[in-house]
Structures are given as C-alpha cells and as structure tokens.
Design a protein around this motif. Structure first.
Motif, PDB file in Angstrom:
ATOM      1  N   SER A  31       0.822  -1.222   0.000  1.00 32.27           N
ATOM      2  CA  SER A  31       0.000   0.000   0.000  1.00 32.27           C
ATOM      3  C   SER A  31       0.860   1.277   0.000  1.00 32.27           C
ATOM      4  O   SER A  31       0.355   2.366  -0.234  1.00 32.27           O
ATOM      5  CB  SER A  31      -0.955   0.001   1.204  1.00 32.27           C
ATOM      6  N   PHE A  32       2.168   1.135   0.281  1.00 35.79           N
ATOM      7  CA  PHE A  32       3.018   2.340   0.323  1.00 35.79           C
ATOM      8  C   PHE A  32       3.201   2.893  -1.093  1.00 35.79           C
ATOM      9  O   PHE A  32       3.218   2.150  -2.065  1.00 35.79           O
ATOM     10  CB  PHE A  32       4.384   2.012   0.934  1.00 35.79           C
ATOM     11  N   LEU A  33       3.387   4.211  -1.158  1.00 32.65           N
ATOM     12  CA  LEU A  33       3.495   4.859  -2.471  1.00 32.65           C
ATOM     13  C   LEU A  33       4.923   4.779  -3.011  1.00 32.65           C
ATOM     14  O   LEU A  33       5.886   4.876  -2.238  1.00 32.65           O
ATOM     15  CB  LEU A  33       3.084   6.331  -2.344  1.00 32.65           C
ATOM     16  N   THR A  57      -5.538   5.252   5.987  1.00 33.80           N
ATOM     17  CA  THR A  57      -5.694   4.317   7.112  1.00 33.80           C
ATOM     18  C   THR A  57      -4.821   3.078   6.875  1.00 33.80           C
ATOM     19  O   THR A  57      -4.094   2.640   7.779  1.00 33.80           O
ATOM     20  CB  THR A  57      -7.184   3.905   7.251  1.00 33.80           C
ATOM     21  N   GLU A  58      -4.856   2.547   5.642  1.00 31.47           N
ATOM     22  CA  GLU A  58      -4.042   1.353   5.339  1.00 31.47           C
ATOM     23  C   GLU A  58      -2.546   1.653   5.512  1.00 31.47           C
ATOM     24  O   GLU A  58      -1.818   0.898   6.144  1.00 31.47           O
ATOM     25  CB  GLU A  58      -4.262   0.930   3.877  1.00 31.47           C
ATOM     26  N   VAL A  59      -2.140   2.798   4.948  1.00 29.64           N
ATOM     27  CA  VAL A  59      -0.719   3.142   4.974  1.00 29.64           C
ATOM     28  C   VAL A  59      -0.232   3.326   6.415  1.00 29.64           C
ATOM     29  O   VAL A  59       0.823   2.822   6.803  1.00 29.64           O
ATOM     30  CB  VAL A  59      -0.481   4.424   4.139  1.00 29.64           C
ATOM     31  N   LEU A  60      -1.020   4.027   7.224  1.00 24.74           N
ATOM     32  CA  LEU A  60      -0.574   4.315   8.591  1.00 24.74           C
ATOM     33  C   LEU A  60      -0.626   3.072   9.484  1.00 24.74           C
ATOM     34  O   LEU A  60       0.206   2.911  10.378  1.00 24.74           O
ATOM     35  CB  LEU A  60      -1.403   5.456   9.188  1.00 24.74           C
ATOM     36  N   GLU A  61      -1.579   2.186   9.217  1.00 25.04           N
ATOM     37  CA  GLU A  61      -1.639   0.932   9.995  1.00 25.04           C
ATOM     38  C   GLU A  61      -0.359   0.122   9.752  1.00 25.04           C
ATOM     39  O   GLU A  61       0.233  -0.396  10.679  1.00 25.04           O
ATOM     40  CB  GLU A  61      -2.882   0.140   9.571  1.00 25.04           C
ATOM     41  N   HIS A  62       0.065   0.091   8.469  1.00 24.72           N
ATOM     42  CA  HIS A  62       1.268  -0.693   8.150  1.00 24.72           C
ATOM     43  C   HIS A  62       2.554   0.093   8.377  1.00 24.72           C
ATOM     44  O   HIS A  62       3.629  -0.477   8.385  1.00 24.72           O
ATOM     45  CB  HIS A  62       1.201  -1.192   6.692  1.00 24.72           C
ATOM     46  N   ARG A 419      -9.214   4.684  13.648  1.00 24.96           N
ATOM     47  CA  ARG A 419      -9.355   3.305  13.140  1.00 24.96           C
ATOM     48  C   ARG A 419      -8.112   2.455  13.372  1.00 24.96           C
ATOM     49  O   ARG A 419      -8.040   1.319  12.899  1.00 24.96           O
ATOM     50  CB  ARG A 419      -9.625   3.382  11.623  1.00 24.96           C
ATOM     51  N   MET A 420      -7.112   3.008  14.059  1.00 24.40           N
ATOM     52  CA  MET A 420      -5.874   2.251  14.270  1.00 24.40           C
ATOM     53  C   MET A 420      -6.083   1.164  15.319  1.00 24.40           C
ATOM     54  O   MET A 420      -6.476   1.460  16.457  1.00 24.40           O
ATOM     55  CB  MET A 420      -4.747   3.187  14.739  1.00 24.40           C
ATOM     56  N   LYS A 421      -5.782  -0.070  14.949  1.00 20.53           N
ATOM     57  CA  LYS A 421      -5.966  -1.183  15.894  1.00 20.53           C
ATOM     58  C   LYS A 421      -5.012  -1.035  17.078  1.00 20.53           C
ATOM     59  O   LYS A 421      -5.357  -1.370  18.205  1.00 20.53           O
ATOM     60  CB  LYS A 421      -5.730  -2.509  15.180  1.00 20.53           C
ATOM     61  N   SER A 422      -3.811  -0.502  16.822  1.00 24.13           N
ATOM     62  CA  SER A 422      -2.854  -0.388  17.925  1.00 24.13           C
ATOM     63  C   SER A 422      -3.275   0.698  18.911  1.00 24.13           C
ATOM     64  O   SER A 422      -2.756   0.768  20.021  1.00 24.13           O
ATOM     65  CB  SER A 422      -1.454  -0.105  17.387  1.00 24.13           C
ATOM     66  N   VAL A 423      -4.200   1.571  18.516  1.00 20.02           N
ATOM     67  CA  VAL A 423      -4.665   2.637  19.423  1.00 20.02           C
ATOM     68  C   VAL A 423      -5.998   2.254  20.060  1.00 20.02           C
ATOM     69  O   VAL A 423      -6.204   2.438  21.267  1.00 20.02           O
ATOM     70  CB  VAL A 423      -4.809   3.981  18.646  1.00 20.02           C
TER      71      VAL A 423
END
Ligand code: HEM
Length: 516
Positions: A31-33, A57-62, A419-423
């Motif tokens: 998902s990274f650019l 959201t995808e980029v920041l989660e990963h 939406r961050m699972k770690s948060v």
C-alpha cells in the motif's frame, strides 16, 4: 554521433530508474506509495485521492502510525503524516509553543483572514479568551439551547413530518447542514437565514462555504505554485474559491452593517447574546488586539464561527444517523434509555407539541450515557475535521524518533487515527457505543490526543459543549419520533474536503415511529 550518445545515455538512465524502483527500492508494504524521481509520491496519491481517507488508514496501519510523504521536487509537499498519540500529545500540548498554526496554514485558509483558526501568538490569545468568556456565559448557553429547540420545532420537525407524510426521499446531510447553518448563523449574528424550510431554498452563503472547503482541500495536495497559478488565471477550484470568497465577504459585511444600523437606531436588543453583538461591545481595554470598529475583524470572526459550527456539527449528525441506520440494536438501546431518563417520555405526537419543548430539561440529556457513547463512536470513526497540520518553529525530535526540521510539515490524520488497531484495539473498525461506558455505567473519558475529534491542548474546540448538546437534542427528538431508512443501493463514502462530508449525501426515507 553526439545525438546517438545522448539517446544512449537517456535509455541507460531510464533503465537505471526502472532498476531502482522495481528491483532495489522494494516497498516495505504494497500500500506504500512509490517515490518517483522529480514527482515524488504525488502520482500514486492522485490515483488514490478518491478514497484518500481509507488509503491513509491502510498506509498508517502498516507504517506503525507514521508515514513520510515525499512530494514533487521543490513542490513543498514533503510531510510527516502521524497518528501516533505520543506525537500528538507532544505537538498539541507539551511542546505547544514550538508548533504554531504558522504561515503555511494561513496561506491555505486565506479565506478565513485573521479569524481564530488562522492566527497565533497574542492575537490568538485575545480571540480565544474573548470567545471563551462569551461562550461560557450561561446566557449564551441558554441562547444556544433555545436556538436549537426553536429550529427543531419550527424547522426540522415540520420538514420531517412533511417528508414522512408525502413519502419523499430526502438528503439527510443537506437537512442537517441547513439546520446547523441556521442555528450557527443565529448564534454568530443574531439573524436567522431560514435555510431549513419546506422549500429548501438555495442559500448563496452556504454554497460558497462548501465550494471554499473543497478548494482548500485540493490546495493541500497540489504544489503551491500550481494552485497559485490557477488562482492567477482564474481556473478550476481556485476560480470557485475566488467567487466563494466574494460571496462570503458580501454576506458578512451585510450582516455587520445591519447590526451597526440596529445599534445606532437603538433597535438592537441590548441583551442580545449573539457573538457579533458581543464582539461589537467587546472590552478593548482587556483584549487590546481586537478592533470592533474594523469590519474586516468582525467579518473574519463571524466567518470563522460559521465554519466552526455549521459543517462540523452537520457532518457529525449525518454520520451518526447513518451508523444508527446500520445498527438497529443501538437505536433500541437509545430508545430504552430515553424512556427511562427523559421526563417528557416518547410520545407519537410529541413532534408537534409546544409543551414538549417548554418542558425540555437539558440536564436530563446528561443521563443518556449510551447516546453519548454512540455520538462519540460516530466522531471517532468519522471525525468532522478529518486532518490538521502543524509546523515546528525550531527543529525537534518527536517521541516516535522522527526528526522534524524547522518549517517542515506535519499532518495529523484524524480519520485513520480513530481506526488504528494499535490505538483502539482489534475491534477499532466496529461501531460500539459500549466502548465509551465503564462497568459502573458512567462515561469513559479518552484522552484528547487519542480521541482528537475536538482537537487537543490549548487549542481545544471551544464549541464542544454547544455541539454535544445540540447533537443530543436533535438525536433524542428524531429517534423518539421517526424511523429513518437509507434508500436501498445508496452509496455512502467520504468526500475529499476539509470537512468530512458524504460524497453523495445521505438519501433517506422517513416514517413516523409507531410506539408500543
Ligand atoms: C461536532 C462538532 C465540532 C467538532 C468536531 C469540532 C472540532 C474542532 C476542531 C478539530 C478544532 C481545531 C481546528 C484547528 O485548530 O484547525 C476546533 C476548533 C474550534 N472550534 Fe470546534 N468543533 C465542533 C463544533 C464547534 C462549534 C459548534 C463551535 C462554535 C459555536 C466551535 C468553535 C470552535 C472554535 C472557536 C475553535 C478554535 C479554537 C482555537 O483555535 O483556539 N466548534 N473545533
């Protein structure tokens, strides 16, 4: 011969680029650019712009809550995107003085002039303290509740009754934007523009605010020279923004001049609690940088409040009702809570009962812990202000270890943050009002650097209480009396804008709730 070698060199260079991007610099996550030479990550971002919030959201989660975005060469778009609560706390609170709004913010939001959102230092302090004292005044708070109740009785309820009776389809986002436009306009100026009525009139001011917000969003993803060039030649979003700017100026100056006339003719209600009247009478010995004789100062103040109050609360209500439509069980629980705690009870005819409004007790709303949780969930998953930016005056190192140079850009993305699972845990994507209720049945308090929807630190939203009260009042009235259904097949997705609107609105049908 020279020409051939130039072609050879170009081919070799092109091959090198391919090698570099596809073989050597393997992306840590799909998902990274891709960071292209000269263009940076902009091409990839443009391809994702239609779903920019979910993409972020995808980029920041990963990316472990942080992501370094590289813009085009000399485009001024390089930035650190962060949703790390430790970084947010550091920037918004513990090291606040190093992170002013800055000139960059003011450039992008130039339409707001020197209003509270755009300024720093001493002027911001005077604006904040004066606004705080006006809005904390119990008379202003009663005025705010009375304004919401009156708009409910005379605007929202008749409209929903009409839609239900005629079996019409209505755009609930448009309805809520009109509701909050009218109530915020009354609080800001004392005048009711009558935007929410059966005729649903087109209001120039409201349309201009929408256009301005959209154009400002696109300024965030375009190199500065591009949007400045567009502005110069009057093209696309920048042309819309220029027109919107002129409309907003005209409407604000008209209100200011009417208010001044009323005051000079003695027809203005001396006890008026609207912010424009309060600012016209502001104590300039106490707030030395405020100038009520200057129409431009009053224009910037009124416009900032309009943007602060209308779109945020309208957006929050829309996403809240959409989430409720998908969660029947939550509606049942809210109804049970209302029946138990609100003395006027749930009456089928309450929608038209004047007595019901007179007997309304705002204190009772505080007992609605589940409703409070459901609204907080909506604000967590769909924050009305979806991103914010900051810039350090001095080079700093963030708790995440990232070094941020003086003048560099930092972006907080509130939509991914919620939406961050770690948060928020593994169930971060689920709508769960229960997450806001303790085992003892009281409300959970989440720190603002984690639940950032109303901002954090010294610049925390000044209208939080006004907004929560308004949303609860509207929610109780609608949930008690109407059954709302989203039109089948209607697509709901966020629009790219500085406020989290729905791209296609929220098309619903309404029926009167049958009570057992
Ligand atoms: C659900 C509703 C609302 C949400 C989510 C919300 C959110 C926010 C956020 C995120 C900020 C920080 C913006 C920034 O610094 O760029 C802010 C600031 C502010 N809000 Fe709200 N807001 C809401 C409703 C209101 C209302 C109804 C009012 C006033 C009637 C209001 C007045 C303000 C003011 C004056 C500031 C500026 C504070 C400062 O810079 O010191 N807000 N709000």
């Amino acid at each position: 011969m020279a020409l051939v070698s130039l072609v050879d060199i170009s081919i070799a260079f092109f091959c090198f680029l391919i090698f570099q991007f596809f073989l050597i610099s393997k992306k840590p996550h799909p998902s990274f650019l891709t960071n292209w030479p000269f263009l940076g990550m902009l091409p990839g971002l443009i391809l994702e712009i239609h779903r920019v919030y979910d993409f972020a959201t995808e980029v920041l989660e990963h990316g472990n809550l942080n992501y370094l975005f590289k813009g085009p060469f000399l485009g001024g778009l390089d930035m650190l995107i962060t949703v790390d609560p430790a970084n947010i706390h550091h920037i918004m609170s513990s090291n606040f003085s190093n992170y002013p709004k800055g000139t960059e913010f003011k450039k992008l939001f130039d339409v707001l002039g020197d209003g509270i959102f755009n300024v720093d230092s001493e002027l911001w302090k005077d604006l904040r303290k004066s606004a705080q004292s006006m809005m904390m005044n119990p008379e202003f708070q009663s005025f705010s509740i009375a304004t919401s109740l009156s708009k409910l009785e005379k605007g929202l309820v008749p409209l929903l009754d009409h839609v239900a009776k005629e079996k019409l389809v209505v755009d609930l986002e448009d309805v809520f934007q009109r509701f909050t436009f009218d109530t915020t306009f009354v609080l800001a100026t004392g005048y009711d523009p009558g935007c929410l009525s059966l005729e649903m009139p087109e209001i120039e001011f409201a349309r201009a605010l929408d256009d301005a917000e959209e154009a400002i969003f696109y300024r965030h993803v375009k190199p500065e020279m591009v949007w400045k060039m567009q502005r110069l030649i009057g093209l696309g979003d920048e042309l819309k923004l220029k027109r919107a700017h002129a409309i907003l100026d005209r409407a604000c100056f008209k209100c200011i001049s009417s208010k001044r006339d009323e005051i000079s003719r003695g027809t203005n209600n001396i006890s008026s609690k609207d912010l424009l009247t309060s600012y016209l009478n502001v104590d300039t010995t106490k707030y030395k940088l405020l100038n009520p004789n200057d129409d431009k100062f009053l224009r910037d103040t009124v416009l900032s409040f309009m943007l602060a109050g209308r779109d945020t609360t309208g957006s929050a209500l829309t996403w809240f009702f959409w989430l409720l439509c998908k969660n029947e069980e939550a509606i049942t629980k809210i109804l049970q809570e209302i029946n138990k705690n609100i003395s006027s009870g749930t009456k089928t005819d309450a929608a038209n009962s004047k007595d019901d409004y007179d007997s309304f007790n705002p204190q009772e709303l505080k007992k609605l812990v589940y409703l409070h949780g459901a609204i907080c969930e909506a604000l967590r998953l769909y924050p009305p202000v979806p991103f914010q930016h900051k810039s350090p005056t001095k080079t700093d190192v963030l708790p995440s270890g990232h070094k941020v140079d003086a003048g560099s850009k930092i972006l907080f993305c509130l939509y991914p943050l919620g939406r961050m699972k770690s948060v928020w845990g593994e169930d971060a994507l689920e709508f769960k009002p229960e997450r806001w209720i303790t085992d003892n049945g009281t409300s959970v308090h989440e720190p603002s650097y984690k639940f950032l929807s109303f901002n954090a630190g010294p610049r925390t939203c000044l209208g939080k209480e006004v907004a929560m009260m308004q949303m609860k009042t509207v929610a109780v009235k609608i949930i008690q009396n109407y059954d709302i259904k989203v039109v089948e097949g209607h697509k709901v997705e966020p629009a790219p804008s500085v406020i989290l609107h729905m791209k296609h609105g929220l098309k619903v049908t309404v029926s009167k709730r049958c009570l057992v």
